[in-house]
Design a protein around this motif. Structure first.
Motif, PDB file in Angstrom:
ATOM      1  N   ARG A 165       0.825  -1.213   0.000  1.00 24.53           N
ATOM      2  CA  ARG A 165       0.000   0.000   0.000  1.00 24.53           C
ATOM      3  C   ARG A 165       0.854   1.256   0.000  1.00 24.53           C
ATOM      4  O   ARG A 165       1.962   1.275   0.536  1.00 24.53           O
ATOM      5  N   HIS A 166       0.286   2.320  -0.565  1.00 21.39           N
ATOM      6  CA  HIS A 166       0.960   3.625  -0.585  1.00 21.39           C
ATOM      7  C   HIS A 166       0.264   4.566   0.394  1.00 21.39           C
ATOM      8  O   HIS A 166      -0.955   4.687   0.387  1.00 21.39           O
ATOM      9  N   ARG A 167       1.050   5.233   1.249  1.00 18.10           N
ATOM     10  CA  ARG A 167       0.501   6.236   2.160  1.00 18.10           C
ATOM     11  C   ARG A 167       0.931   7.624   1.699  1.00 18.10           C
ATOM     12  O   ARG A 167       2.121   7.871   1.465  1.00 18.10           O
ATOM     13  N   PHE A 168      -0.030   8.520   1.539  1.00 18.80           N
ATOM     14  CA  PHE A 168       0.255   9.872   1.084  1.00 18.80           C
ATOM     15  C   PHE A 168       0.680  10.757   2.246  1.00 18.80           C
ATOM     16  O   PHE A 168       0.553  10.374   3.414  1.00 18.80           O
ATOM     17  N   ALA A 169       1.176  11.957   1.903  1.00 18.73           N
ATOM     18  CA  ALA A 169       1.667  12.872   2.922  1.00 18.73           C
ATOM     19  C   ALA A 169       0.572  13.259   3.904  1.00 18.73           C
ATOM     20  O   ALA A 169       0.841  13.580   5.063  1.00 18.73           O
ATOM     21  N   SER A 170      -0.681  13.231   3.448  1.00 16.59           N
ATOM     22  CA  SER A 170      -1.805  13.566   4.326  1.00 16.59           C
ATOM     23  C   SER A 170      -2.075  12.488   5.368  1.00 16.59           C
ATOM     24  O   SER A 170      -2.865  12.695   6.296  1.00 16.59           O
ATOM     25  N   GLY A 171      -1.438  11.332   5.206  1.00  9.59           N
ATOM     26  CA  GLY A 171      -1.665  10.213   6.125  1.00  9.59           C
ATOM     27  C   GLY A 171      -2.683   9.213   5.618  1.00  9.59           C
ATOM     28  O   GLY A 171      -2.884   8.165   6.223  1.00  9.59           O
ATOM     29  N   THR A 172      -3.337   9.530   4.487  1.00 10.26           N
ATOM     30  CA  THR A 172      -4.367   8.652   3.952  1.00 10.26           C
ATOM     31  C   THR A 172      -3.754   7.586   3.046  1.00 10.26           C
ATOM     32  O   THR A 172      -2.676   7.763   2.487  1.00 10.26           O
ATOM     33  N   VAL A 193     -18.563   0.025 -10.570  1.00  6.52           N
ATOM     34  CA  VAL A 193     -17.376   0.516  -9.874  1.00  6.52           C
ATOM     35  C   VAL A 193     -17.227  -0.250  -8.566  1.00  6.52           C
ATOM     36  O   VAL A 193     -18.182  -0.357  -7.784  1.00  6.52           O
ATOM     37  N   ILE A 194     -16.044  -0.790  -8.334  1.00  6.48           N
ATOM     38  CA  ILE A 194     -15.760  -1.546  -7.113  1.00  6.48           C
ATOM     39  C   ILE A 194     -14.541  -0.936  -6.439  1.00  6.48           C
ATOM     40  O   ILE A 194     -13.508  -0.731  -7.079  1.00  6.48           O
ATOM     41  N   ARG A 195     -14.678  -0.614  -5.154  1.00  4.21           N
ATOM     42  CA  ARG A 195     -13.549  -0.099  -4.375  1.00  4.21           C
ATOM     43  C   ARG A 195     -13.237  -1.086  -3.264  1.00  4.21           C
ATOM     44  O   ARG A 195     -14.142  -1.543  -2.561  1.00  4.21           O
ATOM     45  N   VAL A 196     -11.961  -1.393  -3.116  1.00  5.83           N
ATOM     46  CA  VAL A 196     -11.551  -2.324  -2.058  1.00  5.83           C
ATOM     47  C   VAL A 196     -10.436  -1.684  -1.253  1.00  5.83           C
ATOM     48  O   VAL A 196      -9.654  -0.873  -1.758  1.00  5.83           O
ATOM     49  N   GLN A 197     -10.366  -2.034   0.006  1.00 11.06           N
ATOM     50  CA  GLN A 197      -9.312  -1.577   0.912  1.00 11.06           C
ATOM     51  C   GLN A 197      -8.460  -2.791   1.274  1.00 11.06           C
ATOM     52  O   GLN A 197      -8.703  -3.448   2.281  1.00 11.06           O
ATOM     53  N   PRO A 198      -7.476  -3.119   0.464  1.00 12.03           N
ATOM     54  CA  PRO A 198      -6.676  -4.318   0.741  1.00 12.03           C
ATOM     55  C   PRO A 198      -5.735  -4.112   1.920  1.00 12.03           C
ATOM     56  O   PRO A 198      -5.452  -2.991   2.327  1.00 12.03           O
ATOM     57  N   GLU A 199      -5.240  -5.186   2.442  1.00 11.06           N
ATOM     58  CA  GLU A 199      -4.277  -5.163   3.535  1.00 11.06           C
ATOM     59  C   GLU A 199      -3.006  -5.874   3.082  1.00 11.06           C
ATOM     60  O   GLU A 199      -3.008  -6.615   2.095  1.00 11.06           O
ATOM     61  N   GLY A 200      -1.946  -5.647   3.825  1.00  8.47           N
ATOM     62  CA  GLY A 200      -0.711  -6.310   3.450  1.00  8.47           C
ATOM     63  C   GLY A 200       0.422  -6.015   4.393  1.00  8.47           C
ATOM     64  O   GLY A 200       0.270  -5.254   5.355  1.00  8.47           O
ATOM     65  N   PRO A 201       1.584  -6.575   4.120  1.00  5.25           N
ATOM     66  CA  PRO A 201       2.716  -6.485   5.050  1.00  5.25           C
ATOM     67  C   PRO A 201       3.500  -5.183   4.949  1.00  5.25           C
ATOM     68  O   PRO A 201       4.344  -4.914   5.803  1.00  5.25           O
ATOM     69  N   LEU A 202       3.230  -4.350   3.906  1.00  2.79           N
ATOM     70  CA  LEU A 202       4.042  -3.142   3.729  1.00  2.79           C
ATOM     71  C   LEU A 202       3.167  -1.973   3.313  1.00  2.79           C
ATOM     72  O   LEU A 202       2.344  -2.088   2.399  1.00  2.79           O
ATOM     73  N   ILE A 203       3.353  -0.846   3.987  1.00  5.94           N
ATOM     74  CA  ILE A 203       2.740   0.412   3.587  1.00  5.94           C
ATOM     75  C   ILE A 203       3.816   1.483   3.685  1.00  5.94           C
ATOM     76  O   ILE A 203       4.537   1.562   4.685  1.00  5.94           O
ATOM     77  N   THR A 204       3.964   2.290   2.634  1.00  5.53           N
ATOM     78  CA  THR A 204       5.073   3.244   2.571  1.00  5.53           C
ATOM     79  C   THR A 204       4.700   4.401   1.657  1.00  5.53           C
ATOM     80  O   THR A 204       3.755   4.302   0.867  1.00  5.53           O
ATOM     81  N   ASN A 205       5.468   5.491   1.745  1.00  7.53           N
ATOM     82  CA  ASN A 205       5.300   6.601   0.808  1.00  7.53           C
ATOM     83  C   ASN A 205       6.398   6.603  -0.253  1.00  7.53           C
ATOM     84  O   ASN A 205       6.532   7.553  -1.011  1.00  7.53           O
ATOM     85  N   SER A 206       7.174   5.534  -0.314  1.00 11.79           N
ATOM     86  CA  SER A 206       8.270   5.422  -1.276  1.00 11.79           C
ATOM     87  C   SER A 206       7.858   4.547  -2.449  1.00 11.79           C
ATOM     88  O   SER A 206       7.673   3.332  -2.296  1.00 11.79           O
ATOM     89  N   GLU A 217       9.711   3.765  -4.988  1.00 14.30           N
ATOM     90  CA  GLU A 217      10.806   2.854  -5.308  1.00 14.30           C
ATOM     91  C   GLU A 217      10.759   1.604  -4.442  1.00 14.30           C
ATOM     92  O   GLU A 217      10.959   0.479  -4.927  1.00 14.30           O
ATOM     93  N   LEU A 218      10.463   1.783  -3.147  1.00 11.37           N
ATOM     94  CA  LEU A 218      10.378   0.638  -2.246  1.00 11.37           C
ATOM     95  C   LEU A 218       9.183  -0.239  -2.592  1.00 11.37           C
ATOM     96  O   LEU A 218       9.277  -1.482  -2.547  1.00 11.37           O
ATOM     97  N   GLU A 219       8.076   0.364  -2.956  1.00  8.54           N
ATOM     98  CA  GLU A 219       6.896  -0.407  -3.343  1.00  8.54           C
ATOM     99  C   GLU A 219       7.205  -1.323  -4.534  1.00  8.54           C
ATOM    100  O   GLU A 219       6.856  -2.512  -4.519  1.00  8.54           O
ATOM    101  N   ALA A 263       7.335  -5.420  -4.697  1.00 11.84           N
ATOM    102  CA  ALA A 263       6.521  -6.214  -5.619  1.00 11.84           C
ATOM    103  C   ALA A 263       7.396  -7.153  -6.434  1.00 11.84           C
ATOM    104  O   ALA A 263       7.057  -8.325  -6.633  1.00 11.84           O
ATOM    105  N   GLU A 264       8.536  -6.661  -6.909  1.00 13.87           N
ATOM    106  CA  GLU A 264       9.451  -7.510  -7.673  1.00 13.87           C
ATOM    107  C   GLU A 264       9.998  -8.651  -6.822  1.00 13.87           C
ATOM    108  O   GLU A 264      10.306  -9.741  -7.331  1.00 13.87           O
TER     109      GLU A 264
END
Length: 297
Positions: free
Chosen positions: A194-201, A213-226, A228-230, A234-235
């Motif tokens: 997941r990506h976290r924006f500067a606003s915290g969202t 239209v379908i919106r989902v809120q997935p979960e996972g082991p990593l959330i970051t604002n980078s 490159e790291l995302e 994934a790779e």
């Protein structure tokens, strides 16, 4: 009372507008200590305190507010007078300050900006990258770049690039181990990056097909604002990732990432260059707008 220096007055307006020595220094391309010294000189020349400074904030005094109100249009007139000289040049000179989101800095600007600068060698471009929406005028920028859902009504908007889209990707090893989702709701059964924006969202992943239209809120082991790291995660097979297609195009082409749910991810309108509606446009901005319009023909 000593005659204040024009550069010190300009330094004061920068700090008073941003209410931050560091913020003003970043916009001016100078050190915060040089702005602090300019303010000390100006207050000494005038014999009046203009700014209240604490370790956490910088706010104009009543005298500072009054001076800022009078200086803002006056300095704008000085800038306008100097900028009009550009009309007598074969190519304009000056500084163009832009505020853009990360996707634009990585997808659109690497090709666009070098070609613009080659066409206008007298212009220096300063690009500030942030995903949070800012008041470009108050922050001292000439223009900003955002997507149409984030544009203010009183701004002029010029298309900067063609349609873009998000893709959902993961590594071939991940798909071999966990399988491929065939419907957006199946994303909830997969670990996601997941990506976290500067606003915290952290926004929901949105899918659309045949008007649904379908919106989902997935979960996972990593959330970051980078970003490159995302992509690296994934790779490495950590999970699914939703990203602008242009940001992962090279990894897809090289086979390090593969896409899923493509038919649920249609393209959307690309980013817009936006700037305030005003009779006079600074020469560097005018040159950039003309360049962008010519590119889009």
């Amino acid at each position: 009372m000593a005659q204040p220096d024009l550069a010190d007055l300009d330094a004061f307006t920068a700090v008073a507008r941003t209410r931050s020595f560091r913020g003003a220094a970043a916009l001016r391309g100078v050190s915060a200590s040089s702005l602090s010294e300019a303010l000390r000189r100006l207050e000494a020349d005038l014999g009046v305190r203009l700014l209240n400074r604490t370790t956490r904030s910088v706010t104009p005094t009543e005298a500072g507010e009054r001076l800022l109100a009078r200086l803002t249009p006056a300095l704008a007139d000085v800038t306008l007078a100097l900028d009009e000289i550009n009309a007598f040049r074969d190519s304009p000179i000056g500084v163009l300050k832009l505020n853009v989101p990360g996707a634009v800095s990585q997808i659109v600007f690497p090709d666009l900006i070098p070609r613009f600068l080659a066409a206008h060698p007298g212009i220096r471009v300063e690009v500030s990258v942030e995903d949070a929406f800012v008041d470009v005028l108050a922050a001292g920028y000439d223009a900003g770049v955002r997507y149409d859902e984030r544009l203010e009504k009183d701004m002029i908007a010029v298309p900067l690039a063609g349609p873009q889209r998000f893709v959902v990707v993961a590594s071939p090893a991940y798909f071999a181990k966990h399988g491929r989702p065939t419907h957006p709701r199946e994303v909830l059964n997969h670990p996601c990056i997941r990506h976290r924006f500067a606003s915290g969202t952290s926004y929901a992943w949105e899918f659309e097909k045949d008007g649904e239209v379908i919106r989902v809120q997935p979960e996972g082991p990593l959330i970051t604002n980078s970003g490159e790291l995302e992509i690296a995660a994934a790779e490495a097979g950590l999970g699914l990732l939703a990203k602008f297609e242009g940001m992962v195009a090279s990894a897809i082409a090289a086979g390090r990432l593969e896409t899923v749910l493509d038919d649920w991810l249609p393209p959307f309108s690309g980013p817009y260059l936006y700037y305030p509606s005003r009779r006079h446009m600074p020469a560097p901005l005018r040159a950039f707008v003309d360049f962008v319009k010519a590119e889009r023909k």
